[in-house]
Design an enzyme around this catalytic site. Structure first.
Site, PDB file in Angstrom:
ATOM      1  N   ARG A  86       0.823  -1.222   0.000  1.00  0.00           N
ATOM      2  CA  ARG A  86       0.000   0.000   0.000  1.00  0.00           C
ATOM      3  C   ARG A  86       0.846   1.257   0.000  1.00  0.00           C
ATOM      4  O   ARG A  86       0.515   2.229  -0.661  1.00  0.00           O
ATOM      5  CB  ARG A  86      -0.921   0.014   1.224  1.00  0.00           C
ATOM      6  CG  ARG A  86      -2.078  -0.910   1.065  1.00  0.00           C
ATOM      7  CD  ARG A  86      -3.373  -0.138   1.151  1.00  0.00           C
ATOM      8  NE  ARG A  86      -4.438  -1.035   0.764  1.00  0.00           N
ATOM      9  CZ  ARG A  86      -5.538  -1.192   1.439  1.00  0.00           C
ATOM     10  NH1 ARG A  86      -5.735  -0.521   2.537  1.00  0.00           N
ATOM     11  NH2 ARG A  86      -6.457  -2.006   1.015  1.00  0.00           N
ATOM     12  N   TYR A  90       0.505   4.603  -2.255  1.00  0.00           N
ATOM     13  CA  TYR A  90       0.328   5.947  -1.708  1.00  0.00           C
ATOM     14  C   TYR A  90       1.402   6.898  -2.220  1.00  0.00           C
ATOM     15  O   TYR A  90       1.120   8.054  -2.547  1.00  0.00           O
ATOM     16  CB  TYR A  90       0.332   5.918  -0.183  1.00  0.00           C
ATOM     17  CG  TYR A  90      -0.774   5.097   0.432  1.00  0.00           C
ATOM     18  CD1 TYR A  90      -1.952   4.825  -0.250  1.00  0.00           C
ATOM     19  CD2 TYR A  90      -0.632   4.571   1.711  1.00  0.00           C
ATOM     20  CE1 TYR A  90      -2.956   4.063   0.312  1.00  0.00           C
ATOM     21  CE2 TYR A  90      -1.639   3.809   2.291  1.00  0.00           C
ATOM     22  CZ  TYR A  90      -2.796   3.567   1.590  1.00  0.00           C
ATOM     23  OH  TYR A  90      -3.787   2.819   2.154  1.00  0.00           O
ATOM     24  N   TYR A 112     -12.125   9.901  -0.628  1.00  0.00           N
ATOM     25  CA  TYR A 112     -13.275   9.401   0.116  1.00  0.00           C
ATOM     26  C   TYR A 112     -13.152   9.780   1.586  1.00  0.00           C
ATOM     27  O   TYR A 112     -12.075   9.765   2.157  1.00  0.00           O
ATOM     28  CB  TYR A 112     -13.319   7.876  -0.027  1.00  0.00           C
ATOM     29  CG  TYR A 112     -14.291   7.198   0.898  1.00  0.00           C
ATOM     30  CD1 TYR A 112     -13.837   6.552   2.042  1.00  0.00           C
ATOM     31  CD2 TYR A 112     -15.647   7.203   0.637  1.00  0.00           C
ATOM     32  CE1 TYR A 112     -14.727   5.925   2.905  1.00  0.00           C
ATOM     33  CE2 TYR A 112     -16.534   6.578   1.478  1.00  0.00           C
ATOM     34  CZ  TYR A 112     -16.068   5.939   2.618  1.00  0.00           C
ATOM     35  OH  TYR A 112     -16.941   5.323   3.464  1.00  0.00           O
TER      36      TYR A 112
END
Length: 161
Positions: A86, A90, A112
């Protein structure tokens, strides 16, 4: 461990606007938790006005709304991979955002929820944008925490959480 003075000095540097020397800017906004209804008027205005939109949102309705507000919109979702770490994703998000800012565009990054909660890439993009002499601002949005308090009818000032 950082002292309180170091934290304050870092915050002052973080919000320092005197060093803005370049064209290009970044606004980071959130869509809130509920599709469409949580997008603030301010966030909607930033999406409409930006030269370029990059976004990472949770549902297709919000995605279509972003494209309706500004056709020059690009999803960051494709940066994810099944076995890819991840943090790598990012970092790539930050690089995409910075690339458009460095081109001199007014960029609106739409994430979000609340873009300041559990969102390393938004904070890193703000830090790097300012460090490189561009204007950057993050706008608050409805968070999961705020939604939970409202859903459960809790007031943390009465008994705490």
């Amino acid at each position: 461990m950082h002292s309180t003075v170091e934290h304050v000095e870092n915050a002052i540097r973080y919000f320092d606007t005197e060093n803005i020397t370049k064209h290009g800017s970044l606004k980071v906004v959130g869509t809130g938790i509920k599709s469409i209804v949580d997008i603030s008027i301010g966030a909607e205005a930033e999406i409409r006005l930006a030269d370029k939109i990059v976004y990472f949102v949770a549902d297709p309705v919000t995605q279509r709304t972003i494209h309706r507000l500004n056709a020059n919109s690009e999803s960051l979702y494709g940066l994810y991979g099944n076995i890819k770490p991840r943090l790598e994703t990012y970092k790539e998000m930050v690089e995409v955002i910075m690339g458009y800012v460095r081109m001199g565009l007014s960029v609106c990054a739409v994430f979000y929820g609340n873009p300041s909660v559990f969102a390393w890439s938004t904070h890193e993009a703000i830090r790097r944008t300012r460090k490189e002499g561009f204007r950057a601002e993050m706008m608050p949005a409805v968070s999961a925490y705020a939604s939970l308090l409202a859903d459960l009818s809790l007031d943390p000032s009465i008994y705490g959480i």
